[in-house]
Design a protein around this motif. Structure first.
Motif: not given
Length: 441
Positions: A32-36, A257-258, A262-264
């Motif tokens: 998910k995005w939080w993994y990123s 997108g996700p 996460g990067c931001v």
């Protein structure tokens, strides 16, 4: 979509799918995005943050703050480029840095351009983390037991390496998510401890903000090394495509997108960690700060011991994150090119050998500050500061003299200059440290 997260877009053969399901980078696509977010924090906020006050002591207030801010902006921009280029070709995912390079420069040239630089970054970072982990373990022992019999730094590096002989056999990026999350939390924690403890201590008596060296030659080389220290602090790009490869993707919902969300979040955390540590650390200690601010901070003892333990936990996760793409490269070559059968035995030999080699080199060259400057300029500057810009120009082909074209060329020039001067300063620091170091003390 090739190697994608949805089977109806998957065009691979059964054999290709079986191999991808075994390789570390492509075996799991459920992130998910939080993994990123936490993977990028772990990759980015590493041992380099502790050297930022030292870097400012060699750059000075004005130039030092400018370099920190520009590096944050440039690397956020190049990170965005890589996230965008992960799926630059419809129906295909560039899961590895070298695959993107091969698409831009050709199958053979792309390998020659990207793989050596990426390997130097990832292997070099693992070596630095071995040194950092060993020295932080030594500092922890000295803090909690000042009257204990001193042990050689070599032994602490060996103790630290023993953890990796176990964790190295976790199969893929998803399997180290727990370790990476813990590492991300630890990086934020020890960064906060470093600047809060420094601020609480108050400015050092007779604090001096003049450049660290008193000679023109020394100041020049010190600035070169400091630029490498800052470059090393922004090391996450070398695993960003591999992190994005773990996120599912379809034409309707691409992975960018996700991944970008996460990067931001990760870069906001990077700013929260980097700027207070650098500014407060230099403000309190001036030009007497050590290349690791936790060494300069001696009190309160329990807090510094805790911070060093946090560093140890973080570099455990950081080592695993940076070593995983190396395992993937080696295992891909052995399975796809040399036709070895994917097996646990092959994986055991590859990963145990890698941990052994990085441990040996760390014991041989345990110079934290010099290693940061050398690796920061020699390899991190190309792969982080300007190689994404070159690939962007090749693939996207922005109009000559457009804003995009100009920005990319400005960043390329900055990155090339950084690559030239930073290794010189780092190598000099290593030579000077080696001249006064007893290797088994």
């Amino acid at each position: 979509m090739e190697s994608g997260g949805d089977s109806k877009y998957d065009t691979r053969t059964a054999e290709e799918k079986a191999i991808d399901d075994w390789l570390p980078v492509t075996s799991s696509r459920n992130a998910k995005w939080w993994y990123s977010a936490f993977h990028n924090v772990t990759a980015m906020v590493g041992a380099g943050v502790l050297s930022l006050p030292y870097a400012l002591s060699q750059l000075g207030w004005g130039f030092g703050i400018t370099v920190l801010v520009m590096s944050w902006v440039i690397t956020l921009y190049t990170l965005w480029q890589m996230v965008e280029m992960h799926e630059a070709v419809p129906g295909k995912r560039f899961d590895r840095y070298h695959e993107l390079g091969q698409y831009a420069f050709g199958e053979r040239l792309g390998l020659y351009v990207v793989v050596p630089q990426q390997l130097v970054v990832e292997v070099g970072t693992c070596i630095v983390y071995m040194v950092t982990g060993g020295k932080s373990l030594q500092k922890f022992q000295q803090s909690i037991c000042p009257n204990c019999r001193p042990m050689r730094t070599t032994y602490f590096i060996l103790i630290f390496s023993s953890v990796h002989f176990v964790l190295a056999h976790l199969p893929n990026l998803s399997s180290i998510s727990g370790v990476s999350l813990a590492a991300a939390v630890m990086s934020l924690s020890y960064s906060m401890i470093a600047w809060v403890a420094a601020w609480n201590r108050g400015t050092h008596e007779g604090v001096d903000y003049s450049l660290r060296s008193k000679t023109a030659v020394g100041q020049m080389f010190g600035m070169f090394a400091a630029l490498g220290d800052v470059a090393f602090a922004y090391a996450g790009h070398n695993v960003v495509l591999e992190i994005q490869a773990t996120i599912p993707s379809t034409p309707e919902k691409p992975s960018k997108g996700p991944m970008w969300l996460g990067c931001v979040v990760a870069y906001i955390i990077v700013a929260i960690c980097y700027f207070p540590v650098a500014i407060v650390g230099y403000y309190v200690f001036g030009n007497i700060v050590d290349d690791n601010i936790l060494i300069t901070l001696e009190h309160p003892t329990w807090l510094i011991a805790t911070a060093n333990m946090f560093v140890i936990i973080h570099v455990i996760g950081g080592y695993q994150l940076f070593s995983m793409p190396v395992y993937d490269m080696i295992e891909t070559y052995l399975v796809k090119s040399r036709k070895f059968k994917p097996s646990g035995g092959l994986r055991f030999v590859v990963r145990t050998s890698f941990v052994t080699i990085t441990t040996f080199i760390a014991i041989t060259i345990p110079f934290f500050g010099g290693l940061l400057g050398f690796f920061g300029g020699f390899a991190l500057a190309p792969t982080t500061y300007y190689l994404p810009c070159i690939i962007w120009l090749v693939i996207k082909k922005p109009k000559r003299w457009s804003i995009s074209w100009c920005i990319n060329w400005i960043f390329i020039v900055i990155g090339v200059l950084l690559m030239i001067v930073a290794p010189i300063g780092g190598l000099r620091s290593i030579i000077l440290a080696a001249g006064s170091y007893h290797f088994f003390s």
